[in-house]
Design an enzyme around this catalytic site. Structure first.
Site, mmCIF file in Angstrom:
data_model
loop_
_atom_site.group_PDB
_atom_site.id
_atom_site.type_symbol
_atom_site.label_atom_id
_atom_site.label_comp_id
_atom_site.label_asym_id
_atom_site.label_seq_id
_atom_site.Cartn_x
_atom_site.Cartn_y
_atom_site.Cartn_z
ATOM 1 N N THR A 40 0.832 -1.210 0.000
ATOM 2 C CA THR A 40 0.000 0.000 0.000
ATOM 3 C C THR A 40 0.866 1.258 0.000
ATOM 4 O OG1 THR A 40 -1.627 -1.219 1.277
ATOM 5 C CG2 THR A 40 -1.855 1.168 1.262
ATOM 6 N N HIS A 43 2.013 1.919 -3.433
ATOM 7 C CA HIS A 43 0.943 2.558 -4.227
ATOM 8 C C HIS A 43 0.899 4.054 -3.934
ATOM 9 C CE1 HIS A 43 -0.463 -1.272 -5.487
ATOM 10 N NE2 HIS A 43 -1.051 -1.612 -4.361
HETATM 11 ZN ZN LIG Z 1 0.038 -3.212 4.899
#
Ligand SMILES: [Zn+2]
Ligand SMILES: [Zn+2]
Length: 343
Positions: A40, A43
């Site tokens: 994440t 990202h």
């Molecule tokens: Zn994570």
């Protein structure tokens, strides 16, 4: 305080000074000790579609971390200053159907640390007390920061009964390797790890995976057929999030076996359900995050057993100000877990 934030809608991050945050009645103020880089965070750093469609700027990102409690909110009774904690990153609402039936980890109104609210690539962070896990004294801050991803591996394997079974895990990133270690720990006959990164396959092997397959150089379905002498795999764990892998992964499954899907795909997936699921009567499980707190208790028990050592999965360490180097290395998908040592 020093903090790594995302403040512009473009690739990168900003290492800056920020006011130490204020806590609410139900929160802990914590001094961050170690924080790991998650997919994440990549990202968010890249500012791709996943990030730009979810995140409001500015955001303090980073969510896999361990810390020391330095202040507690008025309503908090179960934590004290000086406690060592790790963060559960899924923040449950506490009121919905799921939260009131033991399924907080799939809360209907769940917020995620470092995505919907400020995270912890910083000297201090706000941690809702409901998401704080007290670290056992025998578990270091560094390992504590990886209990969140380790817990996903635990959760994935806990859907199945791996003792005496043939297990294959597609994906040898940190969570994939953790899942392989947990399957071995749980008594699997053998564990196969699949990836396309030589470094990650080597790491999996070092961590005890019996057989590693490089999907770049071998036909995995044929190879597994040879290894299992046509029997097929009992338990398939899919962690790559690569749409092209799903069919091959489930082709390796024996009839009546278990498929655990954990990797996140961008968009919908074309999956031959008739041949890979229905005719095989496969048991298919979706897994997200960790069961609160079952996965954490199990993760802690495995770590405290002394039978496995996850510390070599952390490669390498960085300081927060070296974030560009760290995140670019994380992007290369060729290392273990990358951890910032903070404070
Ligand atoms: Zn994570
Ligand atoms: Zn809820």
């Amino acid at each position: 305080m020093k903090a790594l934030i995302k403040d512009t809608p473009a690739r990168g991050g900003t290492f800056t000074d920020r006011l130490t945050p204020k806590i609410g009645k139900d929160d802990l103020l914590v001094k961050v000790r170690a924080a790991a880089i998650c997919g994440t965070d990549i990202h968010i750093y890249q500012w791709n579609e996943y990030a730009s469609s979810r995140i409001r700027l500015p955001l303090l990102f980073g969510h896999e971390y361990s810390a020391e409690v330095v202040d507690v909110g008025k309503n908090v009774t179960n934590f004290r200053i000086g406690d060592r904690v790790a963060a559960e990153t899924h923040v449950p609402c506490g009121h919905c159907y799921q939260c009131t039936t033991g399924l907080q980890h799939v809360c209907k109104d769940m917020k995620i640390l470092g995505v919907h609210m400020d995270g912890a690539f910083s000297e201090f962070a706000v941690l809702p007390a409901v998401c704080a896990w007290k670290l056992d004294p025998a578990i270091s801050y560094e390992i504590g920061a990886t209990m969140e991803p380790f817990g996903i591996g635990v959760h994935a394997i806990s859907k199945t009964k791996p003792a005496g079974k043939k297990v294959i895990v597609f994906g040898c990133g940190p969570i994939g390797i953790y899942a392989q270690m947990v399957a071995k720990f749980s008594g699997a006959e053998y564990v196969i790890g699949v990836d396309v990164s030589k470094e990650r396959l080597d790491l999996a092997k070092r961590m005890g995976t019996d057989i590693v397959l490089d999907a770049k150089t071998v036909n995995v379905v044929d190879e597994v057929d040879k290894i299992t002498k046509g029997f097929g795999i009992d338990i398939v764990v899919e962690l790559t999030g690569n749409k092209a892998v799903v069919n091959d992964a489930t082709k390796t499954l024996r009839r009546g076996g278990d498929v655990v899907l954990v990797g996140l795909y961008s968009g919908s997936v074309e999956w031959d359900l008739v041949n890979n699921v229905i005719y095989k009567e496969a048991n298919v499980y979706g897994v997200t995050g960790r069961i609160m707190w079952d996965s954490w208790w199990t993760a802690q028990g495995i770590l405290l057993s002394g039978k496995i050592d996850t510390s070599p999965v952390i490669t390498p360490y960085f300081e927060l100000k070296e974030f560009d180097k760290a995140l670019q290395l994380a992007e290369s998908a060729s290392t273990g877990k990358i951890v910032f040592k903070i404070g």
